[in-house]
Design an enzyme around this catalytic site. Structure first.
Site, PDB file in Angstrom:
ATOM      1  N   ASP A 301       0.796  -1.222   0.000  1.00  0.00           N
ATOM      2  CA  ASP A 301       0.000   0.000   0.000  1.00  0.00           C
ATOM      3  C   ASP A 301       0.832   1.278   0.000  1.00  0.00           C
ATOM      4  O   ASP A 301       0.350   2.325  -0.435  1.00  0.00           O
ATOM      5  CB  ASP A 301      -0.947   0.007   1.198  1.00  0.00           C
ATOM      6  CG  ASP A 301      -2.072  -1.008   1.031  1.00  0.00           C
ATOM      7  OD1 ASP A 301      -2.239  -1.532  -0.081  1.00  0.00           O
ATOM      8  OD2 ASP A 301      -2.782  -1.290   2.009  1.00  0.00           O
ATOM      9  N   TYR A 385     -10.149  -0.342   2.865  1.00  0.00           N
ATOM     10  CA  TYR A 385      -9.626  -0.249   4.231  1.00  0.00           C
ATOM     11  C   TYR A 385      -9.259   1.175   4.603  1.00  0.00           C
ATOM     12  O   TYR A 385      -8.835   1.972   3.757  1.00  0.00           O
ATOM     13  CB  TYR A 385      -8.367  -1.115   4.383  1.00  0.00           C
ATOM     14  CG  TYR A 385      -8.634  -2.483   4.975  1.00  0.00           C
ATOM     15  CD1 TYR A 385      -8.978  -2.630   6.313  1.00  0.00           C
ATOM     16  CD2 TYR A 385      -8.529  -3.628   4.203  1.00  0.00           C
ATOM     17  CE1 TYR A 385      -9.226  -3.879   6.857  1.00  0.00           C
ATOM     18  CE2 TYR A 385      -8.780  -4.882   4.729  1.00  0.00           C
ATOM     19  CZ  TYR A 385      -9.121  -5.006   6.065  1.00  0.00           C
ATOM     20  OH  TYR A 385      -9.364  -6.235   6.595  1.00  0.00           O
TER      21      TYR A 385
END
Length: 645
Positions: A301, A385
């Site tokens: 990420d 998320y």
């Protein structure tokens, strides 16, 4: 980053570590466009401060303000690194990256990908075959492509998953189009392949969490008001913060988000250095389900998405509570335009129960001092998320880093009536969420009372000669080289690691030290020969220690997007450099082994993982003895909480 971008523009940059202003980003982009990046096909992956060398900062001899930029020429697919001297208005470095090197995905490429996928007639047809005919309700979710042994032919790719809504407020993660993947070329703007691994009915049961679906809201929760009538205890000058005995500088980058610079603790009138630079530098989220779609979900990420660019604009009373100091994050979009993330970083104080207490039963008196912590945080949304990244500084010199995970599970579909052992069924309509991990790596450039530091591994041992059967003690082992310092946590030995300065001694003639307490010390569950393990080797161990090198910034390498593996920490530590009494960097890997629960759906209650750094002989005694007594304010008189009855 700045509290007021207009003020920064008018007064100039106050410190060499201050992030680039909006004007500086525009200046750097203009210089590049007038030079080697003149073609309209260039896109800007990032434009950020090129931080001065530590040597220049120590000598107070920073000579020029510089910008680092990463660019892509979409016409050729080639990528470049550039350094711009902002004082002389020249490009001092222009480097073409190797063929196949893919920088992080740009924020506006996510939207471009969704729009272009829906324009493809082949995609429209395959969606219709799954009953998805209203494209306004279809959600194309781009994931990094990773590497799984195939030849991408130098193309810059994304793997797109598909979800749908039943109405505009519906939660799309309740309705995955399982086994369908769209392979998209970011440079050409085209779908290059449609992977259809077999039809599974799209689950229809909803999973909504908005109040209009789950309300009414409960009424038994009373407000908590945080007030500091005399104001907060910190002072902020530009990006410099002074709080209690701590001082540091706040930074912000597109890749890392929040960065803490030059952490120092004032002890006996002296500002003692602890850490020169600290930040989250990488995270990987591998999924444990071997099914065709889920097995290839393993996003980096930070390195693939530039997690700082995904930072939220934080809101008082929702994301942060109390007397808040905000810092903006200033980044660029892919066209080089400056973009301000308002209130990207939140800073505030929190009460933290007691710091220390003792009740003397002999004279019936008690002494109590309350603890508090300074919280510096940002929150990033990465598709489904949310990750909150929190640095906590404590009055006794302790440093804590926490990651708080929430948001929505990345779901999958299965035939109704089946239960996949690699995940948790979320309803009886074919929806489940696979088991997965969230593994983080934090880079800490230590400067404990100076740049010459060393690291010890400390284990608890039981002596062979143990007549009482209750004896135990600790043994310190010096980690002399980089290879020796590739370590795993071991709870059976109560293991921790100690960073020391042999040149500075404490009261009892021991080297001053901080200890790293390895909590939440998970490692990759995937086999060491798996593709994700080869690309995320940093996650196979909890501790790495390297000799400082300015170019060694990210544990999976500078460009993990579509990388084949072996970059970063495994490559650097192969040199097996000496790390005894050297300028060194400590890298700690930790995370969350996410075995999904029903309670994680439809939106996940916050879970947190992290670690602590504690003084371990850094001070000669408890450094909080001088804390004032806390006073309990009564209506008619003032009495401190330790007053004897």
């Amino acid at each position: 980053m700045t509290l007021n971008s207009e003020a920064q523009t008018s007064v100039g940059i106050a410190h060499p570590l201050d992030p680039l202003s909006r004007d500086e980003i525009s200046q750097a982009v203009s210089i590049l466009k007038e030079g080697p990046a003149a073609a309209q096909t260039f896109r800007f992956v990032s434009v950020e401060l090129r931080e001065p060398s530590k040597e220049a900062l120590r000598a107070d001899s920073v000579s020029a303000r510089e910008a680092d930029s990463v660019l892509i020429d979409r016409a050729t697919g080639r990528s470049y690194e550039a350094v711009v001297d902002l004082d002389s208005n020249v490009v001092t470095q222009w480097t073409e990256l190797s063929h196949g090197v893919q920088p992080p995905i740009m924020l506006d490429e996510f939207e471009e990908c969704e729009v272009n996928c829906k324009r493809d007639p082949r995609v429209v047809e395959v969606l219709a075959g799954r009953g998805m005919t209203d494209l306004d309700l279809v959600c194309i979710e781009p994931w990094s492509a990773g590497y799984f042994g195939g030849d991408d032919e130098g193309r810059r790719l994304m793997r797109c998953l598909v979800f749908t809504r039943l109405d505009e407020d519906d939660n799309p993660y309740a309705h995955p189009a399982e086994n369908l993947v769209l392979i998209y070329d970011l440079n050409s703007g085209e779908v290059v392949q449609i992977e259809d691994n077999g039809f599974i009915d799209v689950p229809k049961a909803t999973g909504n969490y908005l109040l209009q679906h789950v309300g009414p809201a409960r009424t038994d929760i009373k407000p908590i008001e945080i007030t500091q009538p005399e104001g907060p205890s910190f002072t902020v000058t530009g990006n410099h913060v002074q709080w209690a005995n701590w001082s540091f500088r706040v930074g912000f980058t597109p890749r890392e988000g929040l960065v803490l610079h030059q952490l120092k603790f004032r002890d006996k009138g002296q500002d003692r250095s602890v850490i020169n630079r600290a930040s989250l530098v990488e995270m990987v989220v591998p999924y444990g389900d071997p099914s065709p779609v889920q097995a290839k979900k393993n996003a980096f990420d930070a390195g693939e998405y530039n997690i700082g660019v995904m930072a939220n604009s934080l809101k008082l009373g929702c994301d942060c509570l109390g007397e808040i100091q905000y810092f903006d994050g200033i980044v660029s979009d892919s066209y080089g335009n400056p973009m301000t993330i308002k209130n990207a970083v939140c800073m505030h104080e929190e009460d933290d129960s007691i710091m220390w207490k003792h009740f003397d039963f002999r004279n019936n008196s008690a002494e109590v001092r309350r603890s508090r912590k300074l919280v510096i945080s940002f929150i990033a949304t990465v598709a489904n998320y949310e990750y909150g990244f929190y640095w906590h500084l404590y009055l006794d010199g302790t440093i804590e880093f926490l990651v708080k995970a929430t948001g929505i599970l990345s779901t999958a579909g299965q035939p109704v009536g089946e239960k996949n052992k690699y995940g948790q069924a979320l309803n009886n309509d074919g929806l489940y969420a696979p088991i997965h991990q969230h593994i983080f790596n934090v880079r800490m450039d230590f400067e404990l009372d100076g740049p010459q530091n060393a690291v010890y591994e400390v284990d608890t041992e039981i002596p062979a000669d143990n007549p009482t059967l209750s004896a135990f003690y600790t043994v310190d082992r010096l980690l002399e080289t980089e290879q020796q310092a590739i370590r795993k946590a071991d709870s059976s030995k109560h293991r921790f690691w100690k960073i020391v300065n042999h040149n500075n001694r404490n009261l009892v003639d021991e080297p001053v030290a901080y200890r790293l307490m390895p909590t939440d010390a998970i490692t990759l569950a995937a086999d060491e020969n798996s593709y994700v393990s080869q690309r995320a080797q940093f996650a196979r161990n909890n501790l790495w220690v390297t000799a400082y090198d300015r170019s060694e910034r990210f544990p999976a390498g500078e460009y993990p997007n579509q990388s084949t593996g072996g970059d970063g920490l495994p490559a650097w530590t192969a040199a097996n450099r000496n790390i005894t009494d050297e300028d060194l960097v400590v890298w700690y890997t930790f995370g969350m082994h996410h075995v999904v629960r029903l309670e994680d759906w439809p939106v996940m209650p916050r879970q947190h993982v992290g670690f602590m750094l504690q003084p371990h002989g850094f001070f000669d005694q408890n450094p909080t003895l001088d804390l004032p007594r806390n006073e309990a304010r009564a209506q008619e008189n003032l009495t401190h909480c330790c007053k004897r009855d």
